[in-house]
Design a protein around this motif. Structure first.
Motif, PDB file in Angstrom:
ATOM      1  N   PHE A  31       1.019  -1.168   0.044  1.00  0.00           N
ATOM      2  CA  PHE A  31       0.153   0.136  -0.038  1.00  0.00           C
ATOM      3  C   PHE A  31       0.999   1.172  -0.064  1.00  0.00           C
ATOM      4  CE2 PHE A  31      -3.007  -3.199   1.609  1.00  0.00           C
ATOM      5  CZ  PHE A  31      -4.098  -2.776   0.974  1.00  0.00           C
ATOM      6  N   LEU A  32       0.508   2.306  -0.579  1.00  0.00           N
ATOM      7  CA  LEU A  32       1.047   3.587  -0.781  1.00  0.00           C
ATOM      8  C   LEU A  32       0.942   4.238   0.622  1.00  0.00           C
ATOM      9  CD1 LEU A  32       1.307   2.603  -3.926  1.00  0.00           C
ATOM     10  CD2 LEU A  32       1.263   5.047  -4.202  1.00  0.00           C
ATOM     11  N   PRO A  33       1.641   5.066   1.035  1.00  0.00           N
ATOM     12  CA  PRO A  33       1.679   5.891   2.067  1.00  0.00           C
ATOM     13  C   PRO A  33       0.376   7.058   1.819  1.00  0.00           C
ATOM     14  CG  PRO A  33       3.444   6.745   1.226  1.00  0.00           C
ATOM     15  CD  PRO A  33       3.146   5.320   0.573  1.00  0.00           C
ATOM     16  N   ARG A  34      -0.259   7.400   2.877  1.00  0.00           N
ATOM     17  CA  ARG A  34      -1.476   8.246   2.782  1.00  0.00           C
ATOM     18  C   ARG A  34      -0.718   9.718   2.090  1.00  0.00           C
ATOM     19  NH1 ARG A  34      -6.034   5.624   2.712  1.00  0.00           N
ATOM     20  NH2 ARG A  34      -6.339   4.154   4.439  1.00  0.00           N
ATOM     21  N   VAL A  52       1.900  13.347  -7.881  1.00  0.00           N
ATOM     22  CA  VAL A  52       2.433  12.226  -8.382  1.00  0.00           C
ATOM     23  C   VAL A  52       3.378  11.535  -7.221  1.00  0.00           C
ATOM     24  CG1 VAL A  52       4.492  11.893  -9.602  1.00  0.00           C
ATOM     25  CG2 VAL A  52       3.007  13.152 -10.644  1.00  0.00           C
ATOM     26  N   PHE A  53       3.369  10.357  -7.196  1.00  0.00           N
ATOM     27  CA  PHE A  53       4.107   9.485  -6.293  1.00  0.00           C
ATOM     28  C   PHE A  53       4.997   8.749  -7.037  1.00  0.00           C
ATOM     29  CE2 PHE A  53       4.971   5.593  -4.167  1.00  0.00           C
ATOM     30  CZ  PHE A  53       4.895   5.682  -2.869  1.00  0.00           C
ATOM     31  N   THR A  54       6.363   8.764  -6.754  1.00  0.00           N
ATOM     32  CA  THR A  54       7.127   7.777  -7.594  1.00  0.00           C
ATOM     33  C   THR A  54       7.900   7.036  -6.618  1.00  0.00           C
ATOM     34  OG1 THR A  54       8.658   9.399  -6.519  1.00  0.00           O
ATOM     35  CG2 THR A  54       7.999  10.128  -8.506  1.00  0.00           C
ATOM     36  N   LEU A  55       8.001   5.750  -7.234  1.00  0.00           N
ATOM     37  CA  LEU A  55       8.494   4.556  -6.452  1.00  0.00           C
ATOM     38  C   LEU A  55       9.743   4.716  -5.748  1.00  0.00           C
ATOM     39  CD1 LEU A  55       7.859   1.592  -5.643  1.00  0.00           C
ATOM     40  CD2 LEU A  55       8.787   1.038  -7.990  1.00  0.00           C
ATOM     41  N   GLY A  56      10.700   5.535  -6.486  1.00  0.00           N
ATOM     42  CA  GLY A  56      12.057   5.557  -5.851  1.00  0.00           C
ATOM     43  C   GLY A  56      12.057   6.412  -4.392  1.00  0.00           C
ATOM     44  N   SER A  57      11.226   7.539  -4.460  1.00  0.00           N
ATOM     45  CA  SER A  57      11.189   8.402  -3.194  1.00  0.00           C
ATOM     46  C   SER A  57      10.179   7.972  -2.451  1.00  0.00           C
ATOM     47  CB  SER A  57      11.016   9.947  -3.681  1.00  0.00           C
ATOM     48  OG  SER A  57       9.676  10.141  -4.293  1.00  0.00           O
ATOM     49  N   SER A  69       7.182   8.843  -2.036  1.00  0.00           N
ATOM     50  CA  SER A  69       6.602   9.956  -1.359  1.00  0.00           C
ATOM     51  C   SER A  69       5.462  10.728  -2.569  1.00  0.00           C
ATOM     52  CB  SER A  69       7.560  10.885  -1.037  1.00  0.00           C
ATOM     53  OG  SER A  69       8.448  11.414  -1.794  1.00  0.00           O
ATOM     54  N   TRP A  70       4.629  11.339  -2.128  1.00  0.00           N
ATOM     55  CA  TRP A  70       3.680  12.220  -2.686  1.00  0.00           C
ATOM     56  C   TRP A  70       4.257  13.659  -2.800  1.00  0.00           C
ATOM     57  CZ3 TRP A  70      -0.297   9.777  -5.560  1.00  0.00           C
ATOM     58  CH2 TRP A  70      -0.592   8.999  -4.748  1.00  0.00           C
ATOM     59  N   ARG A  71       4.056  14.292  -3.925  1.00  0.00           N
ATOM     60  CA  ARG A  71       4.182  15.646  -4.254  1.00  0.00           C
ATOM     61  C   ARG A  71       3.386  16.354  -5.174  1.00  0.00           C
ATOM     62  NH1 ARG A  71       6.989  16.127  -9.363  1.00  0.00           N
ATOM     63  NH2 ARG A  71       7.951  14.163  -9.893  1.00  0.00           N
ATOM     64  N   GLU A  72       2.872  17.670  -4.784  1.00  0.00           N
ATOM     65  CA  GLU A  72       1.962  18.068  -5.914  1.00  0.00           C
ATOM     66  C   GLU A  72       2.604  18.817  -7.072  1.00  0.00           C
ATOM     67  OE1 GLU A  72      -1.671  21.524  -5.364  1.00  0.00           O
ATOM     68  OE2 GLU A  72      -0.168  21.030  -3.539  1.00  0.00           O
ATOM     69  N   ILE A  73       1.737  18.472  -8.061  1.00  0.00           N
ATOM     70  CA  ILE A  73       2.285  18.983  -9.504  1.00  0.00           C
ATOM     71  C   ILE A  73       1.179  20.086  -9.995  1.00  0.00           C
ATOM     72  CG2 ILE A  73       3.612  17.289  -9.849  1.00  0.00           C
ATOM     73  CD1 ILE A  73       1.169  16.077 -11.849  1.00  0.00           C
ATOM     74  N   LEU A 101      10.750  -9.248 -11.955  1.00  0.00           N
ATOM     75  CA  LEU A 101      11.098  -9.641 -10.377  1.00  0.00           C
ATOM     76  C   LEU A 101      11.057  -7.991  -9.846  1.00  0.00           C
ATOM     77  CD1 LEU A 101      14.186 -11.837 -10.931  1.00  0.00           C
ATOM     78  CD2 LEU A 101      12.204 -12.302  -9.754  1.00  0.00           C
ATOM     79  N   ILE A 102      10.483  -7.116 -10.339  1.00  0.00           N
ATOM     80  CA  ILE A 102      10.562  -5.687  -9.642  1.00  0.00           C
ATOM     81  C   ILE A 102       9.747  -5.787  -8.280  1.00  0.00           C
ATOM     82  CG2 ILE A 102       9.890  -2.996 -10.099  1.00  0.00           C
ATOM     83  CD1 ILE A 102      10.512  -3.522 -13.021  1.00  0.00           C
ATOM     84  N   SER A 103      10.652  -5.201  -7.347  1.00  0.00           N
ATOM     85  CA  SER A 103       9.852  -5.031  -6.002  1.00  0.00           C
ATOM     86  C   SER A 103       9.362  -3.710  -5.930  1.00  0.00           C
ATOM     87  CB  SER A 103      10.761  -5.505  -4.930  1.00  0.00           C
ATOM     88  OG  SER A 103      10.229  -5.393  -3.566  1.00  0.00           O
ATOM     89  N   MET A 104       8.446  -3.318  -4.961  1.00  0.00           N
ATOM     90  CA  MET A 104       7.804  -2.236  -4.602  1.00  0.00           C
ATOM     91  C   MET A 104       8.397  -1.327  -3.573  1.00  0.00           C
ATOM     92  SD  MET A 104       5.795  -3.615  -6.721  1.00  0.00           S
ATOM     93  CE  MET A 104       5.070  -4.890  -5.350  1.00  0.00           C
ATOM     94  N   GLY A 105       9.770  -2.494  -2.745  1.00  0.00           N
ATOM     95  CA  GLY A 105      10.282  -1.619  -1.814  1.00  0.00           C
ATOM     96  C   GLY A 105       9.599  -1.450  -0.465  1.00  0.00           C
ATOM     97  N   GLU A 106       9.624  -0.441   0.172  1.00  0.00           N
ATOM     98  CA  GLU A 106       8.965  -0.070   1.471  1.00  0.00           C
ATOM     99  C   GLU A 106       7.744   0.412   1.178  1.00  0.00           C
ATOM    100  OE1 GLU A 106      10.581  -0.834   4.266  1.00  0.00           O
ATOM    101  OE2 GLU A 106      12.230  -1.504   3.085  1.00  0.00           O
ATOM    102  N   GLY A 107       6.827   0.114   2.108  1.00  0.00           N
ATOM    103  CA  GLY A 107       5.489   0.659   1.897  1.00  0.00           C
ATOM    104  C   GLY A 107       4.597  -0.047   3.197  1.00  0.00           C
ATOM    105  N   ARG A 108       3.208   0.133   3.144  1.00  0.00           N
ATOM    106  CA  ARG A 108       2.388  -0.536   4.036  1.00  0.00           C
ATOM    107  C   ARG A 108       1.991  -1.797   3.507  1.00  0.00           C
ATOM    108  NH1 ARG A 108      -2.647   1.685   4.508  1.00  0.00           N
ATOM    109  NH2 ARG A 108      -2.578   2.735   2.455  1.00  0.00           N
TER     110      ARG A 108
END
Length: 408
Positions: free
Chosen positions: A162-165, A221-226, A228-232, A400-407
């Motif tokens: 899950f993505l962070p809120r 926008v949420f980027t898998l690398g960062s 985090s969300w940021r406004e555009i 094999l791509i993993s989503m890394g950290e998250g809920r």
């Protein structure tokens, strides 16, 4: 001896990179060196390249989102089973099916065993609100439009995060409004930014007050690398709406069905797009003679490495589909009609899995493959109990791509 050992390691890596992720996840347990190799970024990229570009592959993977009953006794109570916000009587599956690219016309062994991943709560609270909002390189985006939950999922390695809120702040309340502000997630899309080599999710949000003031929309926008969300920036006054088999990511562009408002009191159907690299929105016209007021319904697909729009009369049975190919050769995006398909008895088209094979959903929720040339139908072991329009499908690339950290 050292050279022989080095050569052996390279040969092992070369061999393993050609195996499917499901097998590689088991091979990680054989020895530590294999586990380290299989989880390395270079190996994951190599394995993805093989999955993307293997022209000699004997199968094509298709991913489906569908709902199935746990007990056949509930077939007479499907409405209540789907409405209940729990998983006691049903499963929502993300299912992978390999279709064999059969060269000799043999209908036998047209498919392999279905591999299912159960979508957990809270994403699966309601089958009608769960959507696949894009697929790229083996990763899909799952969205619950009611709960506004968003998750990355890689079905090949059975991973879901899950993505962070979102930290996006609500605008201030209008001074005449005593009811507060409600958020409405207008559109969600997932894709790949080839410039920064990042996977992104874009989301647009409308804000509606209790006295019907509609405030300026926002986008993030949420980027898998960062992680985090940021406004555009978003300047478009447009409303996206969900349409069966329409939303699509292709070559860094995400597409939605939408309404724009060129003048007050007037709406106009269009296609709304987001460029993952430029992070810009654009509005595209739909082909002439495909207006919904004339009873025409539309779907988007990829056919012969181009975006195509599939249109038909919604109340026809059997249906005939017109295929319109997107054309921007003169610098202006437009549509050219390429061919007609049918008539064929079905509810909706799903996806082209070959240039001459189109997957369709029948009225009973079963999925078939329709051959454009000889007009034959092959039944597949995929069936959903929900309305056919809520069954989703994409041509899937194993990775094999993993989503890394998250809920989790």
């Amino acid at each position: 001896m050292a050279k022989l050992s080095k050569l052996s390691e390279e040969m092992v890596g070369h061999f393993l990179s050609r195996l499917p992720p499901k097998a590689l996840m088991r091979f990680k347990c054989i020895q530590k060196s294999w586990c380290k190799l299989i989880t390395s970024p270079s190996f994951i990229a190599s394995n993805l390249s093989v999955s993307r570009n293997n022209k000699f592959a004997s199968t094509t993977s298709i991913l489906f989102k569908r709902t199935v009953l746990k007990d056949k006794k509930d077939e007479n109570d499907i409405f209540n089973v789907l409405r209940d916000n729990n998983n006691d009587r049903r499963h929502i599956f993300v299912s992978l099916l390999d279709l064999f690219i059969d060269q000799d016309g043999d209908d036998q062994n047209h498919h392999s065993v279905v591999d299912n991943l159960i979508v957990p709560l809270p994403l699966s609270n309601c089958p009608f609100s769960l959507q696949v909002a894009g697929h790229c390189d083996g990763v899909i985006c799952l969205v619950n439009t009611v709960l506004e939950d968003v998750a990355f999922c890689n079905p090949a390695i059975k991973e879901l995060k899950f993505l962070p809120r979102s930290p996006l702040l609500l605008p201030r309340r209008h001074p005449d409004d005593i009811h507060g502000i409600e958020t409405d997630v207008n559109a969600v899309g997932f894709g790949y930014d080839s410039k920064t080599q990042e996977y992104k999710i874009v989301r647009t949000i409308n804000f509606i007050t209790g006295i019907c003031y509609t405030l300026d929309p926002k986008a993030e926008v949420f980027t898998l690398g960062s992680q985090s969300w940021r406004e555009i920036k978003i300047d478009n006054d447009i409303h996206c709406f969900w349409t069966p088999s329409f939303e699509l990511h292709f070559k860094g562009i995400y597409y939605w069905s939408a309404l724009s408002y060129p003048t007050p009191g007037e709406d106009q159907e269009s296609i709304f797009t987001f460029n993952m690299s430029e992070e810009t929105f654009e509005e595209l016209p739909v082909p002439d003679n495909t207006h919904p007021r004339d009873g025409v319904v539309k779907y988007l697909a990829v056919w012969k490495e181009s975006v195509v729009l599939i249109s038909c009369q919604g109340d026809d049975d059997p249906k005939s589909f017109d295929i319109w190919q997107m054309d921007d050769s003169n610098g202006v995006k437009g549509w050219t009609k390429q061919l007609a398909i049918g008539p064929v008895t079905c509810e909706i088209p799903l996806v082209f899995w070959k240039s001459d094979e189109l997957l369709l959903v029948l009225s009973d929720g079963s999925v078939v493959s329709y051959h454009l040339g000889n007009k034959t139908i092959k039944h597949l072991p995929i069936h959903g109990v929900e309305d056919p329009q809520y069954i989703h499908a994409v041509v899937y690339v194993n990775s094999l791509i993993s989503m890394g950290e998250g809920r989790s």
